[in-house]
Design a protein around this motif. Structure first.
Motif, PDB file in Angstrom:
ATOM      1  N   ALA A  54      -6.752 -12.482  -6.085  1.00  0.00           N
ATOM      2  CA  ALA A  54      -7.696 -12.542  -4.961  1.00  0.00           C
ATOM      3  C   ALA A  54      -8.316 -11.181  -4.708  1.00  0.00           C
ATOM      4  N   ASN A  55      -9.605 -11.166  -4.464  1.00  0.00           N
ATOM      5  CA  ASN A  55     -10.299  -9.913  -4.199  1.00  0.00           C
ATOM      6  C   ASN A  55     -11.191  -9.997  -2.967  1.00  0.00           C
ATOM      7  N   THR A  56     -10.992 -11.021  -2.133  1.00  0.00           N
ATOM      8  CA  THR A  56     -11.832 -11.153  -0.956  1.00  0.00           C
ATOM      9  C   THR A  56     -11.505 -10.052   0.039  1.00  0.00           C
ATOM     10  N   LEU A  57     -12.472  -9.734   0.865  1.00  0.00           N
ATOM     11  CA  LEU A  57     -12.309  -8.663   1.841  1.00  0.00           C
ATOM     12  C   LEU A  57     -11.176  -8.974   2.812  1.00  0.00           C
ATOM     13  N   ILE A  58     -11.100 -10.218   3.257  1.00  0.00           N
ATOM     14  CA  ILE A  58     -10.066 -10.564   4.237  1.00  0.00           C
ATOM     15  C   ILE A  58      -8.676 -10.486   3.616  1.00  0.00           C
ATOM     16  N   THR A  59      -8.553 -10.845   2.338  1.00  0.00           N
ATOM     17  CA  THR A  59      -7.267 -10.718   1.656  1.00  0.00           C
ATOM     18  C   THR A  59      -6.863  -9.256   1.564  1.00  0.00           C
ATOM     19  N   GLN A  60      -7.819  -8.404   1.214  1.00  0.00           N
ATOM     20  CA  GLN A  60      -7.531  -6.971   1.122  1.00  0.00           C
ATOM     21  C   GLN A  60      -7.088  -6.414   2.469  1.00  0.00           C
ATOM     22  N   LYS A  61      -7.787  -6.819   3.526  1.00  0.00           N
ATOM     23  CA  LYS A  61      -7.462  -6.305   4.855  1.00  0.00           C
ATOM     24  C   LYS A  61      -6.048  -6.712   5.261  1.00  0.00           C
ATOM     25  N   ARG A  62      -5.700  -7.960   5.013  1.00  0.00           N
ATOM     26  CA  ARG A  62      -4.368  -8.437   5.373  1.00  0.00           C
ATOM     27  C   ARG A  62      -3.294  -7.774   4.517  1.00  0.00           C
ATOM     28  N   PHE A  63      -3.582  -7.661   3.233  1.00  0.00           N
ATOM     29  CA  PHE A  63      -2.588  -7.096   2.335  1.00  0.00           C
ATOM     30  C   PHE A  63      -2.384  -5.609   2.614  1.00  0.00           C
ATOM     31  N   GLU A  64      -3.450  -4.897   2.944  1.00  0.00           N
ATOM     32  CA  GLU A  64      -3.321  -3.479   3.282  1.00  0.00           C
ATOM     33  C   GLU A  64      -2.521  -3.302   4.568  1.00  0.00           C
ATOM     34  N   ALA A  65      -2.685  -4.235   5.530  1.00  0.00           N
ATOM     35  CA  ALA A  65      -1.874  -4.181   6.755  1.00  0.00           C
ATOM     36  C   ALA A  65      -0.410  -4.387   6.410  1.00  0.00           C
ATOM     37  N   PHE A  66      -0.141  -5.325   5.497  1.00  0.00           N
ATOM     38  CA  PHE A  66       1.240  -5.545   5.046  1.00  0.00           C
ATOM     39  C   PHE A  66       1.801  -4.275   4.398  1.00  0.00           C
ATOM     40  N   LEU A  67       1.026  -3.642   3.520  1.00  0.00           N
ATOM     41  CA  LEU A  67       1.498  -2.446   2.828  1.00  0.00           C
ATOM     42  C   LEU A  67       1.745  -1.299   3.808  1.00  0.00           C
ATOM     43  N   LYS A  68       0.957  -1.243   4.871  1.00  0.00           N
ATOM     44  CA  LYS A  68       1.164  -0.202   5.880  1.00  0.00           C
ATOM     45  C   LYS A  68       2.513  -0.372   6.559  1.00  0.00           C
ATOM     46  N   GLY A  69       2.923  -1.626   6.759  1.00  0.00           N
ATOM     47  CA  GLY A  69       4.248  -1.869   7.317  1.00  0.00           C
ATOM     48  C   GLY A  69       5.351  -1.631   6.305  1.00  0.00           C
ATOM     49  N   PHE A  70       5.079  -1.983   5.052  1.00  0.00           N
ATOM     50  CA  PHE A  70       6.074  -1.841   3.995  1.00  0.00           C
ATOM     51  C   PHE A  70       6.306  -0.379   3.625  1.00  0.00           C
ATOM     52  N   ASN A  71       5.257   0.431   3.739  1.00  0.00           N
ATOM     53  CA  ASN A  71       5.359   1.856   3.436  1.00  0.00           C
ATOM     54  C   ASN A  71       4.345   2.597   4.283  1.00  0.00           C
ATOM     55  N   LYS A  72       4.810   3.592   5.031  1.00  0.00           N
ATOM     56  CA  LYS A  72       3.916   4.303   5.956  1.00  0.00           C
ATOM     57  C   LYS A  72       2.749   4.979   5.238  1.00  0.00           C
ATOM     58  N   ASP A  73       2.929   5.272   3.946  1.00  0.00           N
ATOM     59  CA  ASP A  73       1.846   5.865   3.155  1.00  0.00           C
ATOM     60  C   ASP A  73       0.977   4.809   2.501  1.00  0.00           C
ATOM     61  N   GLU A  74       1.286   3.544   2.765  1.00  0.00           N
ATOM     62  CA  GLU A  74       0.510   2.371   2.347  1.00  0.00           C
ATOM     63  C   GLU A  74       0.630   2.023   0.870  1.00  0.00           C
ATOM     64  N   ILE A  75       1.157   2.911   0.047  1.00  0.00           N
ATOM     65  CA  ILE A  75       1.332   2.610  -1.369  1.00  0.00           C
ATOM     66  C   ILE A  75       2.823   2.571  -1.668  1.00  0.00           C
ATOM     67  N   PRO A  76       3.344   1.443  -2.132  1.00  0.00           N
ATOM     68  CA  PRO A  76       4.781   1.350  -2.414  1.00  0.00           C
ATOM     69  C   PRO A  76       5.188   2.303  -3.534  1.00  0.00           C
ATOM     70  N   THR A  77       6.299   2.964  -3.340  1.00  0.00           N
ATOM     71  CA  THR A  77       6.803   3.897  -4.346  1.00  0.00           C
ATOM     72  C   THR A  77       7.568   3.136  -5.422  1.00  0.00           C
ATOM     73  N   GLU A  78       7.788   3.815  -6.544  1.00  0.00           N
ATOM     74  CA  GLU A  78       8.581   3.211  -7.616  1.00  0.00           C
ATOM     75  C   GLU A  78       9.997   2.909  -7.132  1.00  0.00           C
ATOM     76  N   LYS A  79      10.525   3.776  -6.262  1.00  0.00           N
ATOM     77  CA  LYS A  79      11.870   3.575  -5.730  1.00  0.00           C
ATOM     78  C   LYS A  79      11.925   2.302  -4.896  1.00  0.00           C
ATOM     79  N   GLN A  80      10.898   2.108  -4.040  1.00  0.00           N
ATOM     80  CA  GLN A  80      10.852   0.888  -3.224  1.00  0.00           C
ATOM     81  C   GLN A  80      10.725  -0.352  -4.101  1.00  0.00           C
ATOM     82  N   LEU A  81       9.887  -0.250  -5.121  1.00  0.00           N
ATOM     83  CA  LEU A  81       9.694  -1.377  -6.019  1.00  0.00           C
ATOM     84  C   LEU A  81      11.008  -1.731  -6.715  1.00  0.00           C
TER      85      LEU A  81
END
Length: 249
Positions: A54-81
């Motif tokens: 999925a590449n829709t804008l709304i999907t990106q917005k929701r997924f980026e909000a999820f990543l912000k909760g999952f990692n404060k820097d918004e990009i999951p680290t290899e350690k987290q993965l």
């Protein structure tokens, strides 16, 4: 500042690896149905595959909000993965992770997506078993709007600050509190009904029996069945995550 496109692409890379692990437990099909919305409603096990594509804008917005909760820097680290992959070691956990990802797509609220990220982060970091409270909380989050989350926080703030265990929506005290905080009572009542439906609040009743004081021996009395709103364990869990999410917004 992290580029948003990079954030989304990094998140999709994470899902690619997670999906491979989930397939072994859930037999996730890779093909995407012609009608994506029917697919989402009909078979949540395919949602991870859809999210990857999925590449829709709304999907990106929701997924980026999820990543912000999952990692404060918004990009999951290899350690987290690595921790996430290690966490998925049976069908129950695989279903929980897959279901959580699916709710990002089906969610009606970016605030909900951030809280879903926080929940997944905590569960994985602390290697928690999936409790019933978590399942109820995650299920409810998919159906909440942003203003529902604000209203639920308002209710639980009231519980905490007043140290009361229940309240009536029609009580003078609660009406005055809504007015003083500029809270729309119509909106609040809608959110309370939704929270009750998803077990994030619960109802209780008290019977007030009024006996005829002029003639107690007459046997005439009136009974009023008053409805009260109380906390629930999943609701308290959600409230703690709402407070946590506000610290990182």
């Amino acid at each position: 500042m992290t580029d948003k496109k990079t954030t989304f692409e990094k998140g999709k890379e994470m899902l690619d690896k997670v999906s491979e692990k989930l397939e072994g437990y859930l037999e996730i099909k890779k093909e995407i149905l012609d009608n994506e919305y029917m697919q989402l409603l009909g078979d949540t096990s395919k949602v991870v595959g859809f999210l990857r594509n999925a590449n829709t804008l709304i999907t990106q917005k929701r997924f980026e909000a999820f990543l912000k909760g999952f990692n404060k820097d918004e990009i999951p680290t290899e350690k987290q993965l690595a921790k996430l992959l290690d966490y998925i070691d049976d069908e129950e956990k695989a279903q929980f992770i897959s279901d959580t990802f699916s709710k990002i797509l089906l969610s009606k609220s970016t605030k909900s997506c951030m809280i879903l990220g926080l929940i997944m982060y905590k569960v994985i970091e602390e290697k928690e078993e999936i409790s019933h409270n978590y399942l109820v909380c995650v299920d409810g989050l998919m159906n909440l709007f942003d203003n529902d989350i604000d209203n639920i926080k308002f209710v639980y703030d009231y519980f905490n600050e007043s140290e009361k265990t229940m309240f009536r929506l029609e009580s003078r005290e609660f009406i005055d509190l809504c007015q003083s905080q500029n809270v729309d009572r119509n909106s609040l009542e809608l959110s309370v009904e939704k929270a009750l439906n998803y077990q994030l609040l619960r109802k209780t009743y008290e019977i007030d029996l009024n006996i005829d004081s002029d003639d107690p021996g007459s046997g005439f009395s009136e009974a009023e069945n008053d409805e009260y709103i109380r906390e629930s364990d999943p609701g308290k869990l959600l409230y703690n995550y709402i407070l946590l999410s506000q610290r990182i917004e």
